[in-house]
Enzyme design. Structure first.
Site, PDB file in Angstrom:
ATOM      1  N   SER A   1    -121.094  19.450  26.807  1.00  0.00           N
ATOM      2  CA  SER A   1    -122.381  19.020  26.242  1.00  0.00           C
ATOM      3  C   SER A   1    -122.311  17.721  25.446  1.00  0.00           C
ATOM      4  CB  SER A   1    -122.963  20.115  25.347  1.00  0.00           C
ATOM      5  OG  SER A   1    -123.483  21.146  26.152  1.00  0.00           O
TER       6      SER A   1
ATOM      7  N   LYS B   1    -124.331  15.066  26.849  1.00  0.00           N
ATOM      8  CA  LYS B   1    -125.782  14.980  26.625  1.00  0.00           C
ATOM      9  C   LYS B   1    -126.159  13.764  25.772  1.00  0.00           C
ATOM     10  CE  LYS B   1    -126.362  20.009  27.044  1.00  0.00           C
ATOM     11  NZ  LYS B   1    -126.373  21.298  26.316  1.00  0.00           N
TER      12      LYS B   1
ATOM     13  N   TYR C   1    -126.416  17.014  36.417  1.00  0.00           N
ATOM     14  CA  TYR C   1    -126.097  17.623  35.116  1.00  0.00           C
ATOM     15  C   TYR C   1    -124.664  18.177  35.092  1.00  0.00           C
ATOM     16  CZ  TYR C   1    -126.194  21.062  31.311  1.00  0.00           C
ATOM     17  OH  TYR C   1    -125.887  21.810  30.202  1.00  0.00           O
TER      18      TYR C   1
ATOM     19  N   TYR D   1    -126.395  22.960  17.717  1.00  0.00           N
ATOM     20  CA  TYR D   1    -127.221  24.121  18.126  1.00  0.00           C
ATOM     21  C   TYR D   1    -127.667  24.926  16.915  1.00  0.00           C
ATOM     22  CZ  TYR D   1    -125.353  22.483  22.483  1.00  0.00           C
ATOM     23  OH  TYR D   1    -125.007  21.687  23.533  1.00  0.00           O
TER      24      TYR D   1
ATOM     25  N   VAL E   1    -118.784  22.959  25.008  1.00  0.00           N
ATOM     26  CA  VAL E   1    -118.035  24.214  25.171  1.00  0.00           C
ATOM     27  C   VAL E   1    -116.603  24.000  25.701  1.00  0.00           C
ATOM     28  CG1 VAL E   1    -120.021  25.780  25.356  1.00  0.00           C
ATOM     29  CG2 VAL E   1    -119.080  24.715  27.431  1.00  0.00           C
TER      30      VAL E   1
END
Ligand code: DON
Length: 310
Positions: A68, A71, A193, A245, A263
């Site tokens: 992530s 992102k 993605y 998060y 992760v």
């Protein structure tokens, strides 16, 4: 901050050693089977400063799955490509939900809370897939430019593993499409993605690649404008409120830096006006953030007085 490099290296080494017993407090991500094979005892730290100095300890030059953290880069590309219209399709609020939650997306009619939860990153992947003729190559080329090396690759094992265990991400994308908030074909979006999540990079490469966010959008090594100062501010704001998060509030409370986890066990933290910290340790806490990484970034920020809220 005026610590010299030798002192910083010693401090980072001592901090890493102090965390040796804590690997067992987390679990390596196994919902993407290829990630479950990583040695949980690997760990590294890199600190890159905008003045050109980079310090690293442990496994700081060993590539890992950026997941992530990708992102952040995808978001910058999408902001550069379509400007403010992006914010009609994705919000900038913390979600207070797990990174891959689907519940809120139904209530909020297919508009993701922010671009760094999975739904938001899939929306960004739609923008990239729709606005670049070869979005995966464009992404890799952006990463190679920022890392200053052509040797940045996609880990095909991780990619295949994500693709064959990607039903939740597919569900998020199809739900957004049902609300009319997705343009491209879902398989193409998922392929983009999963490609960006499967890029492997080291702590050192990640820290150096993100220096522009600590320097108002300008890469201090080349003076190249990577994004506008306004967009660098916006990305840092989103990372402060949502990058960790549903642990983002606690992270702001105890650390005070814009940050993004993955992760694969990586965490990047931006120190505006100074540089970037990147840590890597695969075992994760219940929020999907590296246990040792959170401890390390907290300790480095505390030791060096880096919180943006001081
Ligand atoms: O889509 C996924 O679930 C993963 N490729 C990325 C998730 C992730 O890294 C969340 N970060 N902590």
């Amino acid at each position: 901050m005026n610590n010299n490099i030798v002192n910083l290296q010693d401090k980072l080494q001592a901090l890493l050693l102090s965390q040796q017993g804590n690997f067992v407090q987390g679990s390596v991500a196994d919902y993407i089977p290829a990630l479950a094979k990583v040695n949980p005892a690997l760990a590294g730290i890199s600190v890159a400063a905008i003045d050109g100095k980079t310090v690293g300890v442990g496994d700081y030059q060993r590539p890992f799955s950026i997941q992530s953290i990708s992102k952040v880069f995808g978001l910058v590309m999408a902001m550069n490509r379509i400007g403010d219209s992006l914010w009609q399709r994705v919000n900038m609020e913390p979600s207070g939900q797990p990174f891959n939650s689907i519940i809120q997306l139904e209530w909020e009619k297919g508009i993701p809370r922010n671009p760094v939860i999975n739904a938001g990153a899939l929306l960004v992947a739609d923008v990239l897939t729709s606005h670049f003729s070869a979005s995966k190559l464009a992404f890799l080329s952006f990463m190679r430019t920022l890392a200053g090396t052509e040797a940045i690759y996609v880990d095909n094992n991780v990619y295949q593993s994500e693709l064959s265990h990607g039903n939740r991400n597919a569900a998020l994308a199809y739900l957004m499409k049902s609300f009319g908030n997705i343009q491209a074909d879902i398989p193409a979006i998922l392929s983009h993605y999963f490609t960006q999540c499967s890029v492997s990079m080291s702590c050192e490469q990640l820290a150096q690649s993100l220096l522009f966010l600590a320097n108002k959008g300008v890469d201090p090594r080349t003076n190249e404008v990577i994004c506008s100062p306004k967009d660098a501010h916006r990305v840092n704001a989103i990372l402060s409120t949502s990058g960790m998060y549903d642990q983002s509030g606690e992270f702001a409370f105890s650390v005070g830096l814009p940050a993004k986890s993955g992760v694969g066990g990586g965490i990047i933290a931006i120190v505006p006006g100074y540089g970037v910290i990147c840590t890597w340790s695969p075992p994760l806490n219940k929020f999907g953030n590296s246990v040792v990484g959170v401890n390390l970034v907290a300790a480095i920020a505390e030791e060096l007085g880096l919180s943006i809220y001081h």
